[in-house]
Write a protein that holds these residues in place. Structure first.
Motif, short mmCIF file in Angstrom:
data_model
loop_
_atom_site.label_atom_id
_atom_site.label_comp_id
_atom_site.label_asym_id
_atom_site.label_seq_id
_atom_site.Cartn_x
_atom_site.Cartn_y
_atom_site.Cartn_z
N THR A 57 5.44 34.10 27.09
CA THR A 57 4.92 32.90 27.74
C THR A 57 6.03 32.08 28.36
N ASN A 58 5.69 31.45 29.47
CA ASN A 58 6.62 30.52 30.11
C ASN A 58 6.56 29.12 29.52
N ALA A 59 5.98 28.98 28.35
CA ALA A 59 5.97 27.68 27.67
C ALA A 59 7.40 27.21 27.45
N PRO A 60 7.71 25.96 27.80
CA PRO A 60 9.08 25.46 27.69
C PRO A 60 9.41 24.95 26.29
N ARG A 61 8.97 25.66 25.29
CA ARG A 61 9.18 25.28 23.90
C ARG A 61 9.69 26.48 23.12
N PRO A 62 10.41 26.27 22.03
CA PRO A 62 10.86 27.40 21.22
C PRO A 62 9.68 28.20 20.69
N SER A 63 9.86 29.49 20.54
CA SER A 63 8.78 30.36 20.08
C SER A 63 8.30 29.99 18.68
N THR A 64 9.14 29.34 17.90
CA THR A 64 8.74 28.95 16.55
C THR A 64 7.61 27.93 16.54
N GLU A 65 7.38 27.25 17.67
CA GLU A 65 6.32 26.24 17.73
C GLU A 65 4.97 26.82 18.17
N ILE A 66 4.97 28.04 18.68
CA ILE A 66 3.76 28.59 19.26
C ILE A 66 2.71 29.00 18.22
N PRO A 67 3.08 29.55 17.06
CA PRO A 67 2.05 29.92 16.09
C PRO A 67 1.12 28.78 15.70
N ALA A 68 1.64 27.58 15.56
CA ALA A 68 0.78 26.44 15.22
C ALA A 68 -0.21 26.16 16.35
N GLN A 69 0.25 26.28 17.59
CA GLN A 69 -0.64 26.11 18.74
C GLN A 69 -1.70 27.21 18.75
N PHE A 70 -1.29 28.43 18.48
CA PHE A 70 -2.25 29.53 18.41
C PHE A 70 -3.33 29.25 17.36
N ALA A 71 -2.91 28.80 16.20
CA ALA A 71 -3.87 28.53 15.12
C ALA A 71 -4.88 27.47 15.54
N ALA A 72 -4.40 26.44 16.22
CA ALA A 72 -5.29 25.36 16.65
C ALA A 72 -6.29 25.82 17.70
N LEU A 73 -5.90 26.81 18.50
CA LEU A 73 -6.77 27.30 19.57
C LEU A 73 -7.64 28.48 19.15
N GLY A 74 -7.40 29.00 17.95
CA GLY A 74 -8.19 30.13 17.47
C GLY A 74 -7.64 31.49 17.85
N VAL A 75 -6.35 31.57 18.16
CA VAL A 75 -5.70 32.85 18.42
C VAL A 75 -5.25 33.42 17.08
N PRO A 76 -5.85 34.53 16.61
CA PRO A 76 -5.55 35.02 15.26
C PRO A 76 -4.18 35.66 15.15
N ASP A 77 -3.58 35.55 13.98
CA ASP A 77 -2.29 36.18 13.73
C ASP A 77 -2.35 37.69 13.90
N GLU A 78 -3.53 38.27 13.70
CA GLU A 78 -3.69 39.72 13.74
C GLU A 78 -3.50 40.31 15.13
N CYS A 79 -3.44 39.48 16.15
CA CYS A 79 -3.38 40.04 17.51
C CYS A 79 -1.97 40.06 18.09
N TRP A 80 -0.96 39.64 17.32
CA TRP A 80 0.39 39.66 17.86
C TRP A 80 1.42 39.95 16.77
N ASP A 81 2.57 40.51 17.22
CA ASP A 81 3.69 40.80 16.33
C ASP A 81 4.85 39.84 16.52
N GLY A 82 5.06 39.40 17.74
CA GLY A 82 6.17 38.52 18.04
C GLY A 82 5.87 37.66 19.25
N ILE A 83 6.70 36.65 19.45
CA ILE A 83 6.53 35.70 20.56
C ILE A 83 7.89 35.46 21.20
N VAL A 84 7.92 35.50 22.52
CA VAL A 84 9.11 35.13 23.28
C VAL A 84 8.68 34.10 24.31
N THR A 85 9.42 33.00 24.39
CA THR A 85 9.07 31.92 25.32
C THR A 85 10.20 31.65 26.31
N SER A 86 9.82 31.05 27.41
CA SER A 86 10.82 30.55 28.35
C SER A 86 11.72 29.53 27.65
#
Length: 286
Positions: A57-86
């Motif tokens: 994602t081109n989100a301008p935030r560290p990847s460590t912050e994205i899982p909390a956003q995913f949880a709030a939006l209903g993106v399950p942990d089961e659909c990803w292994d890792g995150i890389v951000t801009s």
């Protein structure tokens, strides 16, 4: 015309050809307000078949912050292994440019990006560079609101680090502006802009490193499929990296399609943007 893309009914038709996915987030997996269930299911099914999914994602935030956003939006942990951000790539660049100082152009919600970089901050006239993560208020502002600021910065010959090359993203049923829109205007004024996200190389190198760590060995590019909806970022970036790409056409370019022959309309759009994609689908599903 550019070679017409293949149009699979779902990811499942082509999944066996790939060991890993680099999947865009905004416009593909969620719209900023809620996850797309069919998309998250497709990614989950790919993982169950033995594949690796890195959210890119081109989100301008560290990847460590994205899982909390995913949880709030209903993106399950089961659909990803890792995150890389801009934001990850930007953080590395800011650390190299520290202590600056930098002029901070963007909302306070992005301030975690600067943690640990050693970057100091100053007003525009005292700064040595601009760190642009977006608009101060993307709910109501437009690029024109920043014309005077950007003209002052260009007169000072300040380089800009753009933490999000996206110009717009979907937020619910509307489009909102991103940092890339400001960077484009700054470059038009003669300002120097350095981009850290898609379609530029730095973020893809982070992805390959992440995939190798997850797999325990490097993954050949021919076995990686990129998925995205943005022609100037996701699709162009995949092409520049010689990666196969699945173009999700119902995202930010959805208004282009008029109900004609789908593959031909997609092919024309790709040609207009001087890029290519091996596959196209209206929305991500299995």
């Amino acid at each position: 015309m550019t070679e017409l893309p293949k149009t699979p009914a779902g990811l499942g038709e082509i999944a066996a050809q790939y060991d890993a996915l680099l999947c865009d987030v905004w416009g593909v997996v969620h719209n900023g307000k809620a996850a797309f269930a069919a998309a998250t299911n497709a990614l989950t099914q790919f993982r169950r078949s033995g594949g690796i999914v890195v959210m890119l994602t081109n989100a301008p935030r560290p990847s460590t912050e994205i899982p909390a956003q995913f949880a709030a939006l209903g993106v399950p942990d089961e659909c990803w292994d890792g995150i890389v951000t801009s934001g990850d790539a930007t953080k590395a660049m800011l650390s190299q440019s520290a202590p600056g100082p930098a002029f901070k152009l963007g909302p306070s919600k992005d301030d975690r990006l600067y943690d640990g970089t050693g970057m100091a901050f100053a007003e525009l006239e005292e700064a040595k560079l601009i760190s642009c993560t977006g608009f101060y208020d993307d709910n109501r502002e437009t690029p024109g609101d920043y014309d005077d600021l950007l003209k002052r910065a260009a007169a000072l010959n300040l380089p800009m680090i753009c933490a999000n090359p996206d110009k717009v993203v979907h937020f619910g049923d509307r489009l909102i502006y991103c940092a890339g829109a400001l960077a484009e205007n700054y470059a038009a004024l003669g300002g120097k802009v350095v981009y850290t996200g898609k379609p530029h190389d730095a973020i893809y190198q982070l992805c390959y490193e992440r995939l190798a760590a997850l797999r325990g060995q490097p993954i050949d590019k021919s076995r990686i499929l990129a998925i995205g909806d943005g022609l100037p970022t996701d699709i162009l970036g995949a092409a520049s990296q010689s990666l196969d790409c699945l173009f999700v056409t119902g995202g930010i370019h959805g208004a282009y399609f008029s109900g004609g022959v789908y593959a031909e309309e997609v092919g024309q759009l790709l040609q207009d943007h001087q890029t290519r994609a091996r596959y196209a689908i209206s929305s991500l599903c299995w």
